[in-house]
Design an enzyme around this catalytic site. Sequence first.
Site, PDB file in Angstrom:
ATOM      1  N   LEU A  59       1.428  -3.944  -0.679  1.00 24.63           N
ATOM      2  CA  LEU A  59       0.319  -4.327  -1.553  1.00 24.63           C
ATOM      3  C   LEU A  59      -0.912  -3.513  -1.166  1.00 24.63           C
ATOM      4  O   LEU A  59      -1.318  -3.514  -0.002  1.00 24.63           O
ATOM      5  CB  LEU A  59       0.047  -5.827  -1.436  1.00 24.63           C
ATOM      6  CG  LEU A  59       1.227  -6.700  -1.860  1.00 24.63           C
ATOM      7  CD1 LEU A  59       0.910  -8.172  -1.639  1.00 24.63           C
ATOM      8  CD2 LEU A  59       1.589  -6.463  -3.325  1.00 24.63           C
ATOM      9  N   GLY A  87      -1.315  -5.395   4.529  1.00 24.89           N
ATOM     10  CA  GLY A  87      -1.841  -4.677   5.696  1.00 24.89           C
ATOM     11  C   GLY A  87      -2.697  -5.605   6.552  1.00 24.89           C
ATOM     12  O   GLY A  87      -3.686  -6.142   6.075  1.00 24.89           O
ATOM     13  N   ASP A 140     -11.288  -4.052   8.408  1.00 25.41           N
ATOM     14  CA  ASP A 140     -11.976  -2.775   8.685  1.00 25.41           C
ATOM     15  C   ASP A 140     -13.178  -2.542   7.774  1.00 25.41           C
ATOM     16  O   ASP A 140     -13.731  -1.444   7.760  1.00 25.41           O
ATOM     17  CB  ASP A 140     -10.989  -1.612   8.536  1.00 25.41           C
ATOM     18  CG  ASP A 140     -10.542  -1.416   7.082  1.00 25.41           C
ATOM     19  OD1 ASP A 140     -10.637  -2.377   6.282  1.00 25.41           O
ATOM     20  OD2 ASP A 140     -10.105  -0.311   6.740  1.00 25.41           O
ATOM     21  N   ASN A 178     -13.178  -1.913   4.951  1.00 26.47           N
ATOM     22  CA  ASN A 178     -12.702  -0.771   4.149  1.00 26.47           C
ATOM     23  C   ASN A 178     -13.194   0.577   4.687  1.00 26.47           C
ATOM     24  O   ASN A 178     -13.366   1.530   3.923  1.00 26.47           O
ATOM     25  CB  ASN A 178     -13.075  -0.946   2.678  1.00 26.47           C
ATOM     26  CG  ASN A 178     -11.974  -0.399   1.773  1.00 26.47           C
ATOM     27  OD1 ASN A 178     -10.852  -0.147   2.218  1.00 26.47           O
ATOM     28  ND2 ASN A 178     -12.306  -0.183   0.521  1.00 26.47           N
ATOM     29  N   CYS A 230      -3.404   1.985   3.899  1.00 32.00           N
ATOM     30  CA  CYS A 230      -2.084   1.378   3.673  1.00 32.00           C
ATOM     31  C   CYS A 230      -1.371   2.072   2.514  1.00 32.00           C
ATOM     32  O   CYS A 230      -0.159   2.295   2.554  1.00 32.00           O
ATOM     33  CB  CYS A 230      -2.228  -0.121   3.398  1.00 32.00           C
ATOM     34  SG  CYS A 230      -2.898  -0.982   4.821  1.00 32.00           S
ATOM     35  N   LEU A 234      -2.849  -6.227  -6.931  1.00 28.93           N
ATOM     36  CA  LEU A 234      -2.925  -7.511  -7.626  1.00 28.93           C
ATOM     37  C   LEU A 234      -3.660  -7.310  -8.947  1.00 28.93           C
ATOM     38  O   LEU A 234      -4.555  -6.453  -9.034  1.00 28.93           O
ATOM     39  CB  LEU A 234      -3.682  -8.522  -6.756  1.00 28.93           C
ATOM     40  CG  LEU A 234      -2.991  -8.856  -5.432  1.00 28.93           C
ATOM     41  CD1 LEU A 234      -3.925  -9.639  -4.513  1.00 28.93           C
ATOM     42  CD2 LEU A 234      -1.726  -9.661  -5.682  1.00 28.93           C
ATOM     43  N   LYS A 259     -12.693  -4.367  -4.943  1.00 26.90           N
ATOM     44  CA  LYS A 259     -11.432  -5.041  -5.260  1.00 26.90           C
ATOM     45  C   LYS A 259     -10.581  -5.244  -4.015  1.00 26.90           C
ATOM     46  O   LYS A 259      -9.405  -5.526  -4.103  1.00 26.90           O
ATOM     47  CB  LYS A 259     -10.646  -4.191  -6.274  1.00 26.90           C
ATOM     48  CG  LYS A 259     -11.416  -3.855  -7.541  1.00 26.90           C
ATOM     49  CD  LYS A 259     -11.083  -4.830  -8.648  1.00 26.90           C
ATOM     50  CE  LYS A 259     -12.100  -4.902  -9.752  1.00 26.90           C
ATOM     51  NZ  LYS A 259     -12.270  -3.777 -10.593  1.00 26.90           N
ATOM     52  N   LEU A 310      -9.420  -7.282  -1.045  1.00 25.56           N
ATOM     53  CA  LEU A 310      -9.430  -8.678  -0.623  1.00 25.56           C
ATOM     54  C   LEU A 310      -9.027  -8.788   0.844  1.00 25.56           C
ATOM     55  O   LEU A 310      -8.505  -7.836   1.430  1.00 25.56           O
ATOM     56  CB  LEU A 310      -8.442  -9.479  -1.490  1.00 25.56           C
ATOM     57  CG  LEU A 310      -8.657  -9.407  -2.994  1.00 25.56           C
ATOM     58  CD1 LEU A 310      -7.615 -10.256  -3.710  1.00 25.56           C
ATOM     59  CD2 LEU A 310     -10.055  -9.868  -3.385  1.00 25.56           C
TER      60      LEU A 310
END
Length: 302
Positions: A191, A211, A215, A217, A223, A237, A249, A251
């Site tokens: 995912l 994953g 972090d 992001n 991942c 998703l 986006k 999560l």
Amino acid sequence: MSSTQDGYPSGRNPDEGEEGTLCDRESPLSAKRLSKAEKKQLRQALREAHWKTHAPKERENRRRNRSARISAMKAAGKDPSVELPTGKKNIFYLRKKRPVDQIVFSNIRVVIDLSFDHLMNDRAINSLVTQVSQCYATNRKLECPLQLHLTGFGQRFQQKITSLDGFEKWAIKTHSESYLDLFPRSDLVYLCDGSENVLRTLEADKVYVIGGLVDHNQHKGICYNLALENHIETARLPLEVLSEMKACKVLTVNQVFQILSDMSVKTDWKECLQLAIPKRKYPNSVQSYPNPEKKSEVHVDT
Ligand SMILES: C[S@@+](CC[C@H](N)C(=O)[O-])C[C@H]1O[C@@H](n2cnc3c(N)ncnc32)[C@H](O)[C@@H]1O
């Protein structure tokens, strides 16, 4: 278990991903002249002040939500004392207390890939431990919990999670090996928020990999790139069903897991996404599904 290691508001409002740090806004924390220790102190003070003012409001919100549910049940001709029992009669309490050998597991498999130890500092590891514990708690409440595997256990993560009370009794499979060595590649679906494929249904013959990374992001797309390198299918998703969703986006691990666990028993993505994602991320959309289980909005690091 407490919803966050950091509380709220912290230096970064984690559910907002890369946006929305207090530093972005006009805040005392943005003052560059403050030392790290002073900023930490200030953050703690802000957090305490926040809870002082918000705790009663949150309690009131919970009470109001419960009354609304009771009224809705009565209107639908249902008996709230049967549907909403408290204490030891509560269905979630009973499910949590089930002996492990009496659990009937769903055939949906989920992996949390914990091979990113080296990319996280202690604070991020702590946050990940909290998130994985939340995944476990969510899973335990399901009538048929998902088959949850923790793979590629990093040493630091392992040290922290195994020190949790009762961890050795968790109904979960832990592996030092990578998911790549445990499942056929053709079964794996990693995912990733950046995938071009959209997850539409959960399939019993697939293994959904999340994953295990906190972090903010910083390692954008890590991942996704790993999955491509390893020739594994990817999927994101369907967040577009929440049309008002803000730009970020990405999560958290526990939000993604909650969405999967809800989708194992429901069919409506919008409902499942709304139950897991904080409302401030899609502010103008009508939230038609208040989460009865959620005590308050969860603030955890991404
Ligand atoms: C905090 S995110 C990690 C972000 C990391 N920088 C990355 O790019 O993978 C934790 C995990 O949740 C899952 N995830 C987060 N948002 C997702 C989304 N919109 N769709 C699918 N999976 C998502 C991914 O498996 C991701 O690795």
